[in-house]
Design a protein around this motif. Sequence first.
Motif, PDB file in Angstrom:
ATOM      1  N   ASP A 233       0.819  -1.225   0.000  1.00  0.00           N
ATOM      2  CA  ASP A 233       0.000   0.000   0.000  1.00  0.00           C
ATOM      3  C   ASP A 233       0.847   1.267   0.000  1.00  0.00           C
ATOM      4  O   ASP A 233       0.292   2.357  -0.174  1.00  0.00           O
ATOM      5  CB  ASP A 233      -0.929   0.017   1.216  1.00  0.00           C
ATOM      6  CG  ASP A 233      -2.263  -0.667   0.932  1.00  0.00           C
ATOM      7  OD1 ASP A 233      -2.445  -1.169  -0.196  1.00  0.00           O
ATOM      8  OD2 ASP A 233      -3.115  -0.694   1.835  1.00  0.00           O
ATOM      9  N   TYR A 234       2.151   1.133   0.191  1.00  0.00           N
ATOM     10  CA  TYR A 234       3.005   2.309   0.335  1.00  0.00           C
ATOM     11  C   TYR A 234       4.250   2.140  -0.531  1.00  0.00           C
ATOM     12  O   TYR A 234       5.126   1.351  -0.170  1.00  0.00           O
ATOM     13  CB  TYR A 234       3.393   2.498   1.804  1.00  0.00           C
ATOM     14  CG  TYR A 234       2.192   2.483   2.706  1.00  0.00           C
ATOM     15  CD1 TYR A 234       1.398   3.618   2.854  1.00  0.00           C
ATOM     16  CD2 TYR A 234       1.813   1.324   3.368  1.00  0.00           C
ATOM     17  CE1 TYR A 234       0.268   3.594   3.644  1.00  0.00           C
ATOM     18  CE2 TYR A 234       0.679   1.289   4.158  1.00  0.00           C
ATOM     19  CZ  TYR A 234      -0.089   2.425   4.293  1.00  0.00           C
ATOM     20  OH  TYR A 234      -1.212   2.390   5.068  1.00  0.00           O
ATOM     21  N   SER A 236       1.301   4.303  -3.166  1.00  0.00           N
ATOM     22  CA  SER A 236       0.029   3.934  -3.789  1.00  0.00           C
ATOM     23  C   SER A 236       0.048   4.181  -5.291  1.00  0.00           C
ATOM     24  O   SER A 236      -0.993   4.399  -5.900  1.00  0.00           O
ATOM     25  CB  SER A 236      -1.101   4.744  -3.151  1.00  0.00           C
ATOM     26  OG  SER A 236      -0.870   6.138  -3.336  1.00  0.00           O
ATOM     27  N   PRO A 298      -6.487   1.403  -3.058  1.00  0.00           N
ATOM     28  CA  PRO A 298      -5.966   0.937  -1.765  1.00  0.00           C
ATOM     29  C   PRO A 298      -6.227  -0.552  -1.569  1.00  0.00           C
ATOM     30  O   PRO A 298      -7.305  -1.052  -1.886  1.00  0.00           O
ATOM     31  CB  PRO A 298      -6.753   1.781  -0.751  1.00  0.00           C
ATOM     32  CG  PRO A 298      -7.115   3.030  -1.502  1.00  0.00           C
ATOM     33  CD  PRO A 298      -7.366   2.579  -2.920  1.00  0.00           C
TER      34      PRO A 298
END
Length: 347
Positions: A233-234, A236, A298
Motif C-alpha cells: 500500500d506504500y 500507492s 488501496p
Amino acid sequence: MTTFADADYPAVPYPGARPPFSYVHEDGGGLRLEADQAALSGWRVEGRDLDGWLAERDWSPLADRVPVLSYGSNPCPSKIAWLRSALGLTGAVVVLRVRCSGLAAVWASGLRVVDDQRPVVLAAVPGAVEDHAVLMLTPDQVAVLDRCEGRGERYELAAVSTGTVTLIDNGAVFDRVPAYVGAATIRKPLLVNSFPIRCADIPQAAAVGMTGTPAPTDGLTADLIKGTPPPTDYPSTLFTYGTLRPGDTHWHLLAPHANGAPLDAHLNGSLYDTGHGYPALALGIGPGIHGSVVPLVPGTDLTEIDEYEGENYTRVRVVLTDGTLAWTYVWTAPVAGMPVLTGPWRR
C-alpha cells in the motif's frame, strides 16, 4: 563494523538523541546509509546495496517493509535497543531522515507512567518545518511498535494526509504515510494558553511541569489503519514503462487496479531492448525513461503482476523526477549485448 554505538545517542531525557543522518540499526549500534538511485533498494551501506546487505543476514528487503513516520523517541538508537531487549524486536531497523512541513511533534497532555516524563504526539501545525524519521519496518516489527505505543488505547496507527513528508536524502515524497497518532485524552496535544507546545521549542525538563488542557483534536486528516498495514500500500502508485503501460499489450492486468487516470512520468535510468517484446529497466545513469504513473486502488494485491513480470524483474520503490515515490519493476538479469532504447518503448 558500526558507524556508531547506541550509547552515542542516549534515550534520556525523552525523546532522546538521534543521528543527523539515515541509518540501519542492528544489535549494538548502526551504520550510516547513503541514497543511491542506482541501487535496487535506493540506498547503500558500506558501499553496498542495502537490500543485498539485508539479504546476507536473512532480513527483509525494503520492498517488504512498511514506512512509519516516527517523531518521538523511536528514531533514537538507544530506544531501538530497548525495544530489542524489552519487547523482543528482531532484525535490522531502517531509519530514514525526513522533513515534515505542516506537521510537528508537540507535547501531550498526560505523562508517561514508566518515568513521569511527558511524551510527544503528532499534530497539524501550519507553517511548521521539522526533521524527523520514517522507520522502514517489517510486519513483525510493526507488531512490536503496536505494543510499545499501546495501539488501540494510547495511540492509533493511521495514514496521515496532512502536511508533506519528504525524504531529505533523495527528495521522495511519502503519500498518506502511517504514523502513531494520539487516541486517549492523555495523548492529545497539551494546550497552554490555547496553543500546542512544540517539542522543538520547550525541552523535557520544562515540559514536564507545564499545565494546560487537552486539545479536542490534533488537527490531522488521518484514516485509521486496521490490522497490519501491507507494504504494497506504500506507495500507492506504480510506474510503468513497457507492456503494462496504458494501451500496450498487458495493460489489462493493471487496469482493474487503477484508481484514476494514469499520468505521464519520468524516471532516471535506461531502457534496454531485450529482443523478446518487452524492455529491461536499469536504474541510475542513462538518458531517462518516459512512462506512466498509475494510482492504485488501496489494498491492491500486486501478486498477479509480480508473477507476470517473472524472475528477471524485481519490484522496488523508486523516486520519479518530480519526487513521486512509486513502485516499478527493475530488470535484474545481465543487459550485456542489449541495445539501449533512446525513446519510449513504443510510440
